[in-house]
Enzyme design. Sequence first.
Site, PDB file in Angstrom:
ATOM      1  CG  HIS A 176       3.246   0.967  -5.467  1.00 35.33           C
ATOM      2  ND1 HIS A 176       3.514   1.991  -4.603  1.00 35.33           N
ATOM      3  CD2 HIS A 176       3.745  -0.158  -4.899  1.00 35.33           C
ATOM      4  CE1 HIS A 176       4.153   1.520  -3.543  1.00 35.33           C
ATOM      5  NE2 HIS A 176       4.313   0.217  -3.701  1.00 35.33           N
TER       6      HIS A 176
ATOM      7  CE  LYS B  36      13.364   1.112  -3.153  1.00 34.80           C
ATOM      8  NZ  LYS B  36      12.359   1.095  -2.206  1.00 34.80           N
TER       9      LYS B  36
ATOM     10  CB  SER C 179      10.943   4.320  -1.333  1.00 34.78           C
ATOM     11  OG  SER C 179      10.733   3.705  -0.075  1.00 34.78           O
ATOM     12  CB  SER C 180       6.058   3.720   1.183  1.00 38.12           C
ATOM     13  OG  SER C 180       5.267   3.256   0.108  1.00 38.12           O
TER      14      SER C 180
ATOM     15  N   GLY D 287       0.812  -1.212   0.000  1.00 41.51           N
ATOM     16  CA  GLY D 287       0.000   0.000   0.000  1.00 41.51           C
ATOM     17  C   GLY D 287       0.842   1.257   0.000  1.00 41.51           C
TER      18      GLY D 287
ATOM     19  CD  GLN E 188       7.338  -7.776   3.815  1.00 41.93           C
ATOM     20  OE1 GLN E 188       6.525  -8.543   3.315  1.00 41.93           O
ATOM     21  NE2 GLN E 188       7.957  -6.857   3.080  1.00 41.93           N
TER      22      GLN E 188
ATOM     23  CB  VAL F  68       9.004   5.211 -11.009  1.00 42.70           C
ATOM     24  CG1 VAL F  68       8.536   6.636 -11.290  1.00 42.70           C
ATOM     25  CG2 VAL F  68       8.339   4.231 -11.974  1.00 42.70           C
TER      26      VAL F  68
ATOM     27  N   GLY G 177       8.736  -4.488  -8.579  1.00 43.07           N
ATOM     28  CA  GLY G 177       9.676  -3.427  -8.925  1.00 43.07           C
ATOM     29  C   GLY G 177      11.117  -3.902  -8.837  1.00 43.07           C
TER      30      GLY G 177
HETATM   31  O1  PAF Z   1       7.515  -5.189  -2.045  1.00 39.65           O
HETATM   32  C1  PAF Z   1       6.589  -5.213  -1.225  1.00 39.65           C
HETATM   33  O2  PAF Z   1       5.788  -4.274  -1.116  1.00 39.65           O
HETATM   34  C2  PAF Z   1       6.455  -6.403  -0.289  1.00 39.65           C
HETATM   35  O3  PAF Z   1       7.683  -6.874   0.119  1.00 39.65           O
HETATM   36  C3  PAF Z   1       5.586  -7.538  -0.884  1.00 39.65           C
HETATM   37  C4  PAF Z   1       6.215  -8.110  -2.139  1.00 39.65           C
HETATM   38  C5  PAF Z   1       4.210  -6.990  -1.184  1.00 39.65           C
HETATM   39  C6  PAF Z   1       5.458  -8.668   0.142  1.00 39.65           C
HETATM   40  O4  PAF Z   1       4.878  -8.237   1.320  1.00 39.65           O
END
Ligand code: PAF
Length: 278
Positions: free
Chosen positions: A37, A149, A185-186, A31, A61, A176, A147
Site C-alpha cells: 500500500h 496483485k 496481502s493483509s 486498511g 464486496q 510488492v 495494485g
Molecule cells: O483493493 C481493495 O482494497 C478494495 O477492493 C478497494 C479497491 C479499496 C475497494 O473496496
Amino acid sequence: VQRLQFKHEVRARLDGARRNGQRIGFVPTMGNLHAGHLKLVEVARQHADLVIASVFVNPTQFGPNEDFARYPRTLEADSTVLQAAGCDVLFAPSAQEMYPNELRTEISVGGLENVLCGAFRPGHFRGVATVVGKLFGIVRPDVAVFGRKDCQQLAVIEQMTRDLDLGVEIIGVDTVREADGLAMSSRNQYLDATQRQTARCIYTTMLQIRDRWATTTESVAHLEAFGREELTKAGYQVDYVVLRQSADLQALASQDQPATVLIAARLGATRLIDNLAL
Ligand code: PAF
C-alpha cells in the site's frame, strides 16, 4: 495526515485544493496497510500535489461466508504509516456514512465480473466497482492508484472508468513481495507457520510457468495443468491457474500475445491470489 470521516468534509477539503490548482491523487484501500500500500501512496505522490487515501472495509464486496467480520481493522496504525508516507488526507468513513440508504444503483462490468475470481466470489466485483464508483464521486481524483496483485480488480476499474467517462487516470503498480516471493496481502496474516511456508509455492510455480512459456512449446492447457498439480501437491485447494491475455484477461488466441498467469488458491480457509506477466 488529516483524518476525515464524512463525505461533506472530504468534498470541502478537496474543493479548496482544486481551486488552488492542485492535482488530486487517490489510493483506495481496506486498511491494514503494508509495504504494498505504501508503494501505492508513493506512486500517487509522483503524480499528484495532494494525496488522499481511503480506508473502508467495504461490506458489499464480501460474500456471506467470507472474512468480512474478521478482516483486520487497524486504523490507528494505518493513520501512523500514512502520515510517515507523506499522505495528506485519510478518509475513513463508517458503513452508515457510505451506505445510509438501501443502494438501488450498482455498477456491473460485463464480461469481467463473473469470470476468474468473479466465478468463485459472486457479487464481489459488483461490490468493488460500485464502492470505487462512489469513492470516485466523493473524491473526484485526477489520478487513482491500484495494485497489480488484484489484476482482475484493476481491469474492472479501468473498464468502468472508460465506459462511464469518469475522467480518472488509473495507474497500476507492481506487486510488492516478501523475501521468499509471497505477494504482500493483509490476508497473509491468517496463515499459520506451516501454511506460511507453503504459501511461497504460488510464486515459485508462476516462475516455473514463466520459464517454460519462454523456453518450450507446451500448450496453455498443459502449463495450466502443471501449475494446478504443483499447488495441489503442496497442499493447496486450487480455484484456478490460468494463462490469459495481459490486456483484457480474455483467452489467449496465440502463443505470441502478451500473456499473464493468474492464480487463486486456498490454504485452509485463506484464499490467496497472485499473477505474473510471462
Ligand atoms: O483493493 C481493495 O482494497 C478494495 O477492493 C478497494 C479497491 C479499496 C475497494 O473496496
